[in-house]
Design a protein around this motif. Structure first.
Motif: not given
Length: 410
Positions: A42-45, A82-84, A246-247
């Motif tokens: 799962m990757y969320v910006c 998650q990135n920054i 997946a996400i």
């Protein structure tokens, strides 16, 4: 980059229900695809760290916190990334306005974000990655795109920026489903540069920005510069989760151009058919009916709510009172109702009800959250439970489920 500490996650009693989420690309709610073995990716910006965490940020990360919790409830290991975006124009502009070094500003805002996420008991990402940490990964992906003919350098001796071609993948547009006219509108409004001289197409996206005076830069085979926004997420996500996961998640304003181009860059560079199984987007947050905006000065900051003595549990319930995909409204009335609901549930937990009733409540709570994170439905289930409790001493099963699945402690 250091993440924040993870809260303890109790095990909810009963049988889990597989997670179903709305996929923007498929335009329907469907079960999240999980691998036969290994973790669910799962990757969320993440944030651009030039201001404190406001409720618009918090609402997005709380939505994906719920998804994480439901996946964990189903015994899936989750590899959350998650990135920054710690190198970007808004950060430079705010630092110049305030007369501080942009690195100092970014560091201070990242630390505030960590504290807010920890206070809200948001499950942390395993990999929390800054743009400055991922320069080599971006250079590798830009090189792959150039080598395959999916990207080009503009003919500009002063600023030879590198762009990815909008037609580099046959399926471009599948994620957002926007028309070309809509794409051109949002591209111009959301950080694109359609009028840049030398581009082959107005929608071609910047993937490497040649150094300008006063800007930081890193050496590369295509000259000193820094990453474009979209490819930063492409590189960070696929380096840690592989070419398909997946996400991919974020706010609804990221569906285009950010998520569309992030997917296209990865698919063109790595040869994958589709980067993410689900593209999931949370709605925007308004204050008293007006969209929260820095320009309007109507942001509600998580840290201010906490300093004023409002409990994280109440903030979570206030956010969860509306569905994550809707454009939601925040007001004092929303917060007051959330605090009253929390108090009511805590009083009910002292009574608890029968064991059979508790099992039924937990099963229905799971069903609601697994159905595209239906938090209004979940809160209605728990309101009914609180209303019908009458017997002493059986509230623990429901309390455990609330903490495990909703992140709310009673």
């Amino acid at each position: 980059m250091r993440s924040w500490p993870s809260p303890q996650l109790p095990t909810a009693p009963g049988n889990p229900v597989p997670l179903h989420l709305y996929d923007t690309a498929a335009q329907t709610v469907r079960e999240v695809e999980v691998p036969e073995s290994g973790p669910v990716g799962m990757y969320v910006c993440g944030i651009t760290p030039y201001d404190s965490t406001h409720l618009g940020h918090a609402a997005t990360y709380l939505a994906f916190d719920l998804a994480y919790r439901v996946l964990r409830d189903n015994s899936h290991e989750v590899h959350y990334v998650q990135n920054i975006t710690d190198v970007d124009d808004p950060l430079f502009e705010r630092a110049a306005r305030d007369g501080v070094d942009w690195r100092e500003l970014g560091t201070s805002q990242i630390e505030k974000f960590r504290r807010d996420m920890e206070a809200l008991r948001v499950l942390p990402p395993r990999d929390y990655v800054g743009a400055m940490e991922s320069i080599d990964e971006v250079i590798e992906m830009v090189s792959a795109l150039l080598d395959s003919g999916a990207a080009y350098t503009v003919d500009d001796s002063e600023y030879p920026d590198v762009y990815a071609s909008v037609d580099a993948t046959e399926q471009f547009g599948y994620e957002s489903h926007y028309s070309w006219a809509e794409m051109e509108k949002f591209f111009a409004e959301r950080g694109g540069d359609p009028e840049r001289p030398g581009k082959a197409h107005s929608l071609d996206a910047l993937i490497w920005r040649a150094q300008r005076p006063g800007e930081p830069a890193w050496d590369s085979p295509f000259g000193p510069g820094r990453p474009g926004w979209h490819i930063e997420c492409s590189a960070i996500a696929t380096k840690r989760l592989g070419p398909h996961f997946a996400i991919q998640g974020g706010g609804s304003d990221l569906a285009f151009p950010h998520h569309e181009f992030s997917a296209a860059h990865a698919e063109a560079a790595l040869g994958c058919e589709r980067m993410a199984g689900h593209y999931v987007h949370a709605g925007m947050m308004a204050l008293d009916g007006v969209k929260m905006s820095k320009s309007l000065g109507n942001l509600v900051f998580v840290s201010d709510l906490l300093r004023a003595g409002h409990e994280p549990d109440a903030i979570r319930l206030g956010v969860f009172s509306s569905h994550y995909r809707s454009d939601r409204d925040w007001s004092q009335a929303v917060l007051t109702e959330a605090e009253q609901r929390l108090a009511y549930w805590r009083e009910a937990a002292q009574r608890g009800g029968s064991i059979d009733h508790a099992e039924s409540v937990v099963a229905e709570l799971r069903a609601r959250l697994s159905d595209d994170l239906d938090t209004p439905g979940a809160l209605a289930v728990l309101d009914e439970w609180a209303c019908t409790c009458s017997t002493e001493g059986q509230g623990s099963a429901v309390s455990l489920a609330m903490e495990s699945l909703l992140g709310v402690r009673i």
